[in-house]
Design an enzyme around this catalytic site. Structure first.
Site, mmCIF file in Angstrom:
data_model
loop_
_atom_site.group_PDB
_atom_site.id
_atom_site.type_symbol
_atom_site.label_atom_id
_atom_site.label_comp_id
_atom_site.label_asym_id
_atom_site.label_seq_id
_atom_site.Cartn_x
_atom_site.Cartn_y
_atom_site.Cartn_z
ATOM 1 N N GLY A 84 9.656 13.260 66.198
ATOM 2 C CA GLY A 84 8.192 13.116 66.187
ATOM 3 C C GLY A 84 7.489 14.412 66.531
ATOM 4 C CB CYS A 85 8.007 16.858 69.245
ATOM 5 S SG CYS A 85 7.714 15.676 70.580
#
Length: 156
Positions: free
Chosen positions: A44-45
């Site tokens: 996600g990051c």
């Protein structure tokens, strides 16, 4: 300290991946996109960072500086930047002091385990240093586009 829309954003100094120390108040005159994320190199990051990367020129055209903040050390930030070609600074909040000031250091749960960590959040700070917009509990998909649209419509 609690942060509030329309009030001055809390000033801070944090080390950046380029070896410099970034002081928020030294960026007055530019809009600042301050985004907090849990950890370098995670799915996600990485998606969020690459979305900011892909739109970074459009943010720059709107006089907006992008700063990513996580508890990772500067060395890990540098590897993240090199791996994905990120054209903005990542700040190391290793003691989560700034995350706490912005109210994003939270109790999290994952697979039944509880731990403290960053709640993915983004803050827009205008060129006078005032907090003008915040997104908390960010869902990555479409978020960077929303942040860019907000700046275009309100600060562009």
């Amino acid at each position: 300290m609690t942060i509030e829309i329309g009030k001055q954003a809390p000033d801070f100094e944090l080390p950046a991946n380029n070896g410099e120390t970034v002081k928020l108040s030294s960026l007055r005159g530019s809009n600042v996109v301050l985004y907090f994320y849990p950890k370098d190199m995670t799915p996600g990051c990485t998606t969020e960072a690459c979305d900011f990367r892909d739109l970074s020129e459009q943010f720059k055209e709107l006089n907006a500086v992008i700063l990513g903040v996580s508890p990772d050390p500067v060395e890990r930030h540098q590897k993240f930047i090199e791996k994905y070609g990120l054209p903005f600074l990542l700040l190391a909040d290793t003691e989560h002091r700034v995350a706490e000031e912005f109210g994003v250091w939270k109790l999290k749960k994952n697979f039944g385990k509880e731990y403290m960590g960053i709640e993915r959040s983004t803050f827009i700070i205008d060129k006078n240093g005032s907090l003008v917009k915040e997104w908390r509990k960010v869902q990555v998909k479409g978020h960077v586009e929303n942040a860019l649209a907000y700046i275009k419509e309100n600060l562009g």
